[in-house]
Design a protein around this motif. Structure first.
Motif, PDB file in Angstrom:
ATOM      1  N   PRO A  88      29.151  31.051  82.065  1.00 56.66           N
ATOM      2  CA  PRO A  88      29.543  32.150  81.169  1.00 56.66           C
ATOM      3  C   PRO A  88      29.119  33.527  81.649  1.00 56.66           C
ATOM      4  O   PRO A  88      29.742  34.531  81.298  1.00 56.66           O
ATOM      5  CB  PRO A  88      28.852  31.783  79.845  1.00 56.66           C
ATOM      6  N   ASN A  89      28.042  33.603  82.442  1.00 57.89           N
ATOM      7  CA  ASN A  89      27.537  34.903  82.890  1.00 57.89           C
ATOM      8  C   ASN A  89      28.190  35.373  84.183  1.00 57.89           C
ATOM      9  O   ASN A  89      27.911  36.474  84.670  1.00 57.89           O
ATOM     10  CB  ASN A  89      26.026  34.825  83.098  1.00 57.89           C
ATOM     11  N   MET A  90      29.064  34.563  84.769  1.00 59.90           N
ATOM     12  CA  MET A  90      29.722  34.915  86.027  1.00 59.90           C
ATOM     13  C   MET A  90      31.160  35.355  85.779  1.00 59.90           C
ATOM     14  O   MET A  90      31.811  34.931  84.820  1.00 59.90           O
ATOM     15  CB  MET A  90      29.739  33.715  86.983  1.00 59.90           C
ATOM     16  N   THR A  91      31.677  36.183  86.684  1.00 57.79           N
ATOM     17  CA  THR A  91      33.073  36.574  86.627  1.00 57.79           C
ATOM     18  C   THR A  91      33.956  35.413  87.078  1.00 57.79           C
ATOM     19  O   THR A  91      33.472  34.404  87.605  1.00 57.79           O
ATOM     20  CB  THR A  91      33.345  37.776  87.543  1.00 57.79           C
ATOM     21  N   VAL A  92      35.244  35.591  86.875  1.00 60.15           N
ATOM     22  CA  VAL A  92      36.205  34.600  87.357  1.00 60.15           C
ATOM     23  C   VAL A  92      36.041  34.390  88.857  1.00 60.15           C
ATOM     24  O   VAL A  92      35.998  33.252  89.348  1.00 60.15           O
ATOM     25  CB  VAL A  92      37.646  35.056  87.030  1.00 60.15           C
ATOM     26  N   PHE A  93      35.927  35.490  89.598  1.00 59.47           N
ATOM     27  CA  PHE A  93      35.781  35.396  91.051  1.00 59.47           C
ATOM     28  C   PHE A  93      34.533  34.590  91.421  1.00 59.47           C
ATOM     29  O   PHE A  93      34.596  33.683  92.259  1.00 59.47           O
ATOM     30  CB  PHE A  93      35.683  36.796  91.663  1.00 59.47           C
ATOM     31  N   ASP A  94      33.413  34.900  90.797  1.00 54.88           N
ATOM     32  CA  ASP A  94      32.169  34.226  91.143  1.00 54.88           C
ATOM     33  C   ASP A  94      32.181  32.751  90.740  1.00 54.88           C
ATOM     34  O   ASP A  94      31.584  31.907  91.417  1.00 54.88           O
ATOM     35  CB  ASP A  94      30.985  34.945  90.496  1.00 54.88           C
ATOM     36  N   ASN A  95      32.835  32.439  89.615  1.00 54.25           N
ATOM     37  CA  ASN A  95      32.967  31.042  89.226  1.00 54.25           C
ATOM     38  C   ASN A  95      33.726  30.247  90.281  1.00 54.25           C
ATOM     39  O   ASN A  95      33.324  29.157  90.670  1.00 54.25           O
ATOM     40  CB  ASN A  95      33.675  30.923  87.876  1.00 54.25           C
ATOM     41  N   ALA A 112      38.874  35.648 100.862  1.00 55.19           N
ATOM     42  CA  ALA A 112      40.248  35.246 101.150  1.00 55.19           C
ATOM     43  C   ALA A 112      40.582  33.909 100.481  1.00 55.19           C
ATOM     44  O   ALA A 112      41.657  33.755  99.875  1.00 55.19           O
ATOM     45  CB  ALA A 112      40.456  35.143 102.658  1.00 55.19           C
ATOM     46  N   LYS A 113      39.665  32.960 100.556  1.00 54.19           N
ATOM     47  CA  LYS A 113      39.902  31.640  99.962  1.00 54.19           C
ATOM     48  C   LYS A 113      39.975  31.730  98.438  1.00 54.19           C
ATOM     49  O   LYS A 113      40.848  31.111  97.807  1.00 54.19           O
ATOM     50  CB  LYS A 113      38.789  30.663 100.376  1.00 54.19           C
ATOM     51  N   VAL A 114      39.064  32.508  97.842  1.00 53.62           N
ATOM     52  CA  VAL A 114      39.055  32.635  96.386  1.00 53.62           C
ATOM     53  C   VAL A 114      40.334  33.299  95.888  1.00 53.62           C
ATOM     54  O   VAL A 114      40.947  32.839  94.915  1.00 53.62           O
ATOM     55  CB  VAL A 114      37.815  33.428  95.920  1.00 53.62           C
ATOM     56  N   MET A 115      40.752  34.361  96.530  1.00 50.29           N
ATOM     57  CA  MET A 115      41.954  35.060  96.078  1.00 50.29           C
ATOM     58  C   MET A 115      43.203  34.195  96.278  1.00 50.29           C
ATOM     59  O   MET A 115      44.131  34.231  95.458  1.00 50.29           O
ATOM     60  CB  MET A 115      42.097  36.393  96.810  1.00 50.29           C
ATOM     61  N   ARG A 129      37.056  39.357  85.221  1.00 53.86           N
ATOM     62  CA  ARG A 129      36.756  39.021  83.826  1.00 53.86           C
ATOM     63  C   ARG A 129      35.715  37.908  83.725  1.00 53.86           C
ATOM     64  O   ARG A 129      35.527  37.123  84.642  1.00 53.86           O
ATOM     65  CB  ARG A 129      38.035  38.598  83.096  1.00 53.86           C
ATOM     66  N   LYS A 130      35.080  37.833  82.548  1.00 49.99           N
ATOM     67  CA  LYS A 130      34.153  36.756  82.237  1.00 49.99           C
ATOM     68  C   LYS A 130      34.913  35.663  81.459  1.00 49.99           C
ATOM     69  O   LYS A 130      35.955  35.942  80.838  1.00 49.99           O
ATOM     70  CB  LYS A 130      32.994  37.278  81.384  1.00 49.99           C
ATOM     71  N   PRO A 131      34.419  34.434  81.438  1.00 51.03           N
ATOM     72  CA  PRO A 131      35.118  33.343  80.747  1.00 51.03           C
ATOM     73  C   PRO A 131      35.449  33.638  79.284  1.00 51.03           C
ATOM     74  O   PRO A 131      36.508  33.239  78.799  1.00 51.03           O
ATOM     75  CB  PRO A 131      34.142  32.166  80.880  1.00 51.03           C
ATOM     76  N   HIS A 132      34.544  34.340  78.557  1.00 54.31           N
ATOM     77  CA  HIS A 132      34.804  34.603  77.141  1.00 54.31           C
ATOM     78  C   HIS A 132      35.963  35.585  76.939  1.00 54.31           C
ATOM     79  O   HIS A 132      36.457  35.742  75.812  1.00 54.31           O
ATOM     80  CB  HIS A 132      33.535  35.126  76.449  1.00 54.31           C
ATOM     81  N   GLN A 133      36.397  36.242  78.004  1.00 46.94           N
ATOM     82  CA  GLN A 133      37.517  37.177  77.911  1.00 46.94           C
ATOM     83  C   GLN A 133      38.851  36.509  78.256  1.00 46.94           C
ATOM     84  O   GLN A 133      39.864  37.176  78.330  1.00 46.94           O
ATOM     85  CB  GLN A 133      37.282  38.356  78.859  1.00 46.94           C
ATOM     86  N   LEU A 134      38.838  35.207  78.434  1.00 49.52           N
ATOM     87  CA  LEU A 134      40.032  34.471  78.840  1.00 49.52           C
ATOM     88  C   LEU A 134      40.507  33.543  77.725  1.00 49.52           C
ATOM     89  O   LEU A 134      39.726  33.108  76.871  1.00 49.52           O
ATOM     90  CB  LEU A 134      39.736  33.624  80.087  1.00 49.52           C
ATOM     91  N   SER A 135      41.782  33.219  77.748  1.00 52.76           N
ATOM     92  CA  SER A 135      42.334  32.235  76.830  1.00 52.76           C
ATOM     93  C   SER A 135      41.957  30.830  77.322  1.00 52.76           C
ATOM     94  O   SER A 135      41.457  30.652  78.445  1.00 52.76           O
ATOM     95  CB  SER A 135      43.851  32.357  76.765  1.00 52.76           C
ATOM     96  N   GLY A 136      42.218  29.823  76.486  1.00 55.10           N
ATOM     97  CA  GLY A 136      41.928  28.450  76.878  1.00 55.10           C
ATOM     98  C   GLY A 136      42.687  28.029  78.128  1.00 55.10           C
ATOM     99  O   GLY A 136      42.126  27.389  79.026  1.00 55.10           O
ATOM    100  N   GLY A 137      43.947  28.419  78.198  1.00 54.03           N
ATOM    101  CA  GLY A 137      44.738  28.077  79.368  1.00 54.03           C
ATOM    102  C   GLY A 137      44.245  28.763  80.632  1.00 54.03           C
ATOM    103  O   GLY A 137      44.264  28.179  81.720  1.00 54.03           O
ATOM    104  N   GLN A 138      43.796  30.008  80.485  1.00 52.76           N
ATOM    105  CA  GLN A 138      43.269  30.739  81.646  1.00 52.76           C
ATOM    106  C   GLN A 138      41.950  30.132  82.129  1.00 52.76           C
ATOM    107  O   GLN A 138      41.716  30.027  83.331  1.00 52.76           O
ATOM    108  CB  GLN A 138      43.092  32.213  81.285  1.00 52.76           C
ATOM    109  N   ARG A 139      41.092  29.716  81.195  1.00 56.26           N
ATOM    110  CA  ARG A 139      39.839  29.066  81.596  1.00 56.26           C
ATOM    111  C   ARG A 139      40.121  27.755  82.331  1.00 56.26           C
ATOM    112  O   ARG A 139      39.429  27.413  83.294  1.00 56.26           O
ATOM    113  CB  ARG A 139      38.955  28.819  80.373  1.00 56.26           C
TER     114      ARG A 139
END
Length: 351
Positions: A88-95, A112-115, A129-139
C-alpha cells in the motif's frame, strides 16, 4: 516458459487428504483452469506448483526437470493472489518493480521492463499512483504486471477475479486471455466459477475431494461429460436413471429415453445427463426428435438472456433452457411436450 507435469501428487494435513494421487500435464503456452468446489484441492495443487508447500508423495516437473523440492524463489514462477497483495505504501511502478529489484536488475533495464509490463496491462499512465487510488480492476492489473515482469516460466492465478463485480469480471476475463495469448506464457488458474473456466481456459481439470475427476477441453467436458459430477457441477443437467435395455433407458414410469449412438453399455442400472438447453418444447404440429415426454410447467426462472422452465413429468422435475427471443412465452400450469435427440443423452458414471 515451461510445460508443467504433476505425477501422482498426494498431500495430507493430519487425517485430511487434500490431494489424492493427482496426475496432470499443463502444456507449454496453454491456459488451464482448475475447477471445483471449496475443499476440492485446487489451491493446494497451485501452492505445490508454486513451491509454497511440498507434496507427501509424487513429482512436479517443469520441462522434464523435477522441482518438487526446489524452493519457491528458485522456480521463477509468477503468481497473482485473490487479494492482489500489493504494497500500500508503494507506487504502481514500485509494486511492479519489486521482483526485479530483489533480483538486482539494473535501474535502466528495470524501468524498461516495468513500463513494458504496465503498457501490456494498459496502465502505463498510472505508474505514480498508490494502490488506494486505483479501482479494483486496476489493482488486479498491477498484480498481473508484477507477476509477468520477471519473465516467469509459469503464471499461476489463484481466483484472481473473485473480488470484482460481475461486469468488471467479464471485462477482465477478456483482458487476461488477451494478455496470456500475447505473451504466450503457460498459465494455470484456480476458480470455482464454471462460466469463468469455460470462457477462459483451453483445458479444464475438475477436482473433487482431492481427486482429479475429469480433464479435457471445455467443450468436450461440457458437451460429453463422463461423470455425474462433471455433468452437474459444470453447468446444469437433467439426470435420468433407469434400466438399460437395447440402447434405451427404461424409466420407473415405463417410458424409454434413447441414448446417443455408440454409447452402449452393459446391462443394469444407468444414469444419463441431458443439458436443459438441448430440450425443445414443440406444438402438436411440429416434428418430434428421438425422445418425447409430456409434462406441465410448474415455475419459471427468468435470467435475462434465457429462461429456465421447470416441467413436471410424472413427479420428475425436468429443466428446460430457452433463449429469450421475445417472441415465445410459456405460462405456469401450461401442458407442454418436450423433445430432444438421442445424441443429447449422455451416459455418465457415478464418480
Amino acid at each position: 516458459m515451461a510445460s508443467v507435469e504433476v505425477k501422482n501428487l498426494s498431500r495430507s494435513f493430519g487425517i485430511y487428504k487434500a490431494l489424492d494421487d493427482i496426475s496432470v500435464r499443463f502444456k507449454d503456452g496453454g491456459f488451464y483452469a482448475l475447477l471445483g468446489p471449496s475443499g476440492s484441492g485446487k489451491t493446494t495443487l497451485l501452492r505445490m506448483i508454486a513451491g509454497f508447500d511440498y507434496p507427501d508423495t509424487g513429482h512436479i516437473e517443469m520441462n522434464g526437470e523435477s522441482v518438487e523440492r526446489v524452493p519457491l524463489e528458485k522456480r521463477n514462477i509468477g503468481m497473482v493472489f485473490q487479494n492482489y497483495a500489493l504494497f500500500p505504501n508503494m507506487t504502481v511502478f514500485d509494486n511492479v518493480a519489486f521482483g526485479l529489484s530483489v533480483r538486482g536488475v539494473a535501474r535502466e533495464e528495470m524501468r524498461a521492463k516495468v513500463m513494458n509490463a504496465l503498457d501490456l496491462v494498459q496502465l502505463g499512465k498510472l505508474e505514480g499512483r498508490k494502490p488506494h487510488q486505483l479501482s479494483g480492476g486496476q489493482r488486479q492489473r498491477v498484480a498481473l504486471a508484477r507477476a509477468i515482469v520477471i519473465n516467469p516460466r509459469v503464471l499461476l492465478l489463484d481466483e484472481p477475479l473473485g473480488a470484482l463485480d460481475k461486469a468488471l469480471r467479464l471485462d477482465m476475463q477478456v483482458e487476461l486471455k488477451r494478455i496470456q495469448r500475447e505473451i504466450g506464457i503457460t498459465t494455470v488458474f484456480v476458480t470455482h466459477d464454471q462460466e469463468e473456466a469455460l470462457t477462459m481456459a483451453d483445458r479444464i481439470g475438475l477436482l473433487k475431494d482431492g481427486r482429479l475427476i475429469e480433464e479435457g477441453r471445455p467443450e468436450d467436458i461440457y458437451n460429453c461429460p463422463k461423470t455425474l459430477f462433471a455433468a452437474t457441477f459444470l453447468g446444469d443437467a437433467n439426470i435420468f436413471e433407469g434400466d438399460w435395455q437395447d440402447g434405451d433407458i427404461m424409466l420407473a414410469d415405463g417410458r424409454a429415453v434413447s441414448v446417443a449412438a455408440g454409447r452402449e453399455t452393459q446391462s443394469g442400472k444407468i444414469r444419463c445427463a441431458v443439458r436443459p438447453e438441448r430440450i425443445r418444447i414443440v406444438s402438436a404440429e411440429q416434428p418430434r426428435l428421438d425422445n418425447v415426454l409430456d409434462g406441465r410447467i410448474e415455475r419459471r426462472l427468468f435470467a435475462g438472456n434465457s429462461t429456465t422452465l421447470f416441467v413436471n413429468h410424472n413427479g420428475r422435475e425436468i429443466r428446460v433452457g430457452l433463449p429469450n427471443t421475445g417472441s415465445v412465452s410459456h405460462d405456469d400450469g401450461e401442458a407442454v411436450t418436450l423433445t430432444w435427440s438421442r445424441e443429447s443423452t449422455i451416459p455418465v458414471t457415478a464418480a
